[in-house]
Motif scaffolding. Structure first.
Motif, PDB file in Angstrom:
ATOM      1  N   ARG A 180     -74.603  21.993  -1.148  1.00 33.03           N
ATOM      2  CA  ARG A 180     -73.271  22.365  -0.640  1.00 33.03           C
ATOM      3  C   ARG A 180     -72.655  21.075  -0.105  1.00 33.03           C
ATOM      4  O   ARG A 180     -73.155  20.488   0.850  1.00 33.03           O
ATOM      5  N   PHE A 181     -71.585  20.657  -0.712  1.00 31.75           N
ATOM      6  CA  PHE A 181     -70.956  19.394  -0.366  1.00 31.75           C
ATOM      7  C   PHE A 181     -70.035  19.545   0.833  1.00 31.75           C
ATOM      8  O   PHE A 181     -69.361  20.557   0.989  1.00 31.75           O
ATOM      9  N   ASP A 182     -70.012  18.521   1.677  1.00 32.60           N
ATOM     10  CA  ASP A 182     -69.109  18.493   2.826  1.00 32.60           C
ATOM     11  C   ASP A 182     -67.698  18.088   2.417  1.00 32.60           C
ATOM     12  O   ASP A 182     -66.764  18.226   3.194  1.00 32.60           O
ATOM     13  N   THR A 183     -67.582  17.550   1.199  1.00 33.76           N
ATOM     14  CA  THR A 183     -66.296  17.092   0.691  1.00 33.76           C
ATOM     15  C   THR A 183     -65.895  17.940  -0.506  1.00 33.76           C
ATOM     16  O   THR A 183     -66.705  18.689  -1.048  1.00 33.76           O
ATOM     17  N   LYS A 184     -64.647  17.780  -0.900  1.00 33.73           N
ATOM     18  CA  LYS A 184     -64.142  18.534  -2.048  1.00 33.73           C
ATOM     19  C   LYS A 184     -63.216  17.644  -2.853  1.00 33.73           C
ATOM     20  O   LYS A 184     -62.439  16.862  -2.290  1.00 33.73           O
ATOM     21  N   GLN A 241     -70.158  15.868  -7.780  1.00 29.95           N
ATOM     22  CA  GLN A 241     -69.835  17.196  -7.288  1.00 29.95           C
ATOM     23  C   GLN A 241     -68.770  17.814  -8.182  1.00 29.95           C
ATOM     24  O   GLN A 241     -68.092  17.108  -8.931  1.00 29.95           O
ATOM     25  N   TYR A 272     -59.132  14.211  -2.464  1.00 32.60           N
ATOM     26  CA  TYR A 272     -60.546  14.091  -2.120  1.00 32.60           C
ATOM     27  C   TYR A 272     -60.617  13.967  -0.611  1.00 32.60           C
ATOM     28  O   TYR A 272     -59.878  13.186  -0.001  1.00 32.60           O
ATOM     29  N   PRO A 277     -62.687  15.884   3.240  1.00 35.31           N
ATOM     30  CA  PRO A 277     -63.521  16.936   3.820  1.00 35.31           C
ATOM     31  C   PRO A 277     -63.087  18.320   3.311  1.00 35.31           C
ATOM     32  O   PRO A 277     -61.891  18.576   3.118  1.00 35.31           O
ATOM     33  N   ARG A 278     -64.048  19.168   3.063  1.00 44.19           N
ATOM     34  CA  ARG A 278     -63.813  20.473   2.441  1.00 44.19           C
ATOM     35  C   ARG A 278     -62.727  21.298   3.143  1.00 44.19           C
ATOM     36  O   ARG A 278     -61.811  21.809   2.501  1.00 44.19           O
ATOM     37  N   ASN A 279     -62.814  21.463   4.457  1.00 43.39           N
ATOM     38  CA  ASN A 279     -61.867  22.337   5.157  1.00 43.39           C
ATOM     39  C   ASN A 279     -60.410  21.854   5.061  1.00 43.39           C
ATOM     40  O   ASN A 279     -59.520  22.649   4.764  1.00 43.39           O
ATOM     41  N   VAL A 294     -59.083  20.003   2.706  1.00 43.40           N
ATOM     42  CA  VAL A 294     -58.658  20.167   1.312  1.00 43.40           C
ATOM     43  C   VAL A 294     -58.336  21.636   1.036  1.00 43.40           C
ATOM     44  O   VAL A 294     -57.332  21.955   0.403  1.00 43.40           O
ATOM     45  N   ASP A 295     -59.176  22.538   1.535  1.00 43.96           N
ATOM     46  CA  ASP A 295     -58.910  23.973   1.361  1.00 43.96           C
ATOM     47  C   ASP A 295     -57.559  24.364   1.949  1.00 43.96           C
ATOM     48  O   ASP A 295     -56.809  25.146   1.356  1.00 43.96           O
TER      49      ASP A 295
END
Length: 143
Positions: free
Chosen positions: A9-13, A64, A126, A128-130, A132-133
């Motif tokens: 599970r990646f911390d980035t997106k 990823q 590109y 952090p996941r949150n 980017v979401d």
């Protein structure tokens, strides 16, 4: 396939947002151009080179998944503003770039338009996941 490798599970997106009124060839072309900058700006997203069982080597790819979203012009404009405001790494593709033929002309076409007037047809992010979401909120997964 090796089932002993654990899922990650990646911390980035990595996310690409494409305008939904583009022709199929344009969507593919824009996506390819947009993601090309991410690997150079963030080399940590690139994995190791590949090799097959015969020892033939292949180029490395992203480590990823790349998520592809689509939405209307207003959604891209809002996502662009949110990404810039949050300081995320962003690549842009504008409608003007369909008429240019090389990198210098592409950069000149973007440079000639203020950020809030860009005719965005695609952007890639590109970070952090949150965040980017939150930036792509309202977009739907590309079919």
């Amino acid at each position: 396939m090796d089932d002993t490798i654990p899922a990650v599970r990646f911390d980035t997106k990595i996310a690409v947002l494409i305008r939904d009124d583009l022709a199929t060839w344009q969507r593919l072309n824009v996506t390819a151009f947009l993601v090309s900058g991410i690997g150079t700006a963030a080399p940590e997203v690139i994995g190791e080179p590949y090799a097959d069982a015969d020892g033939t080597g292949y180029l490395p790819m992203f480590r990823q998944p790349v998520l592809i979203f689509c939405g209307g012009k207003e959604l891209l404009t809002a996502a662009h503003r949110r990404a810039v405001d949050r300081g995320l790494a962003v690549s842009v593709f504008t409608g003007d770039l369909f008429a240019t033929g090389h990198d210098a002309a592409n950069r000149a076409a973007v440079r000639g338009v203020p950020a809030d007037k860009l005719d965005l047809v695609g952007l890639a992010l590109y970070g952090p996941r949150n965040p980017v979401d939150k930036i792509v909120k309202g977009a739907r997964m590309h079919p």
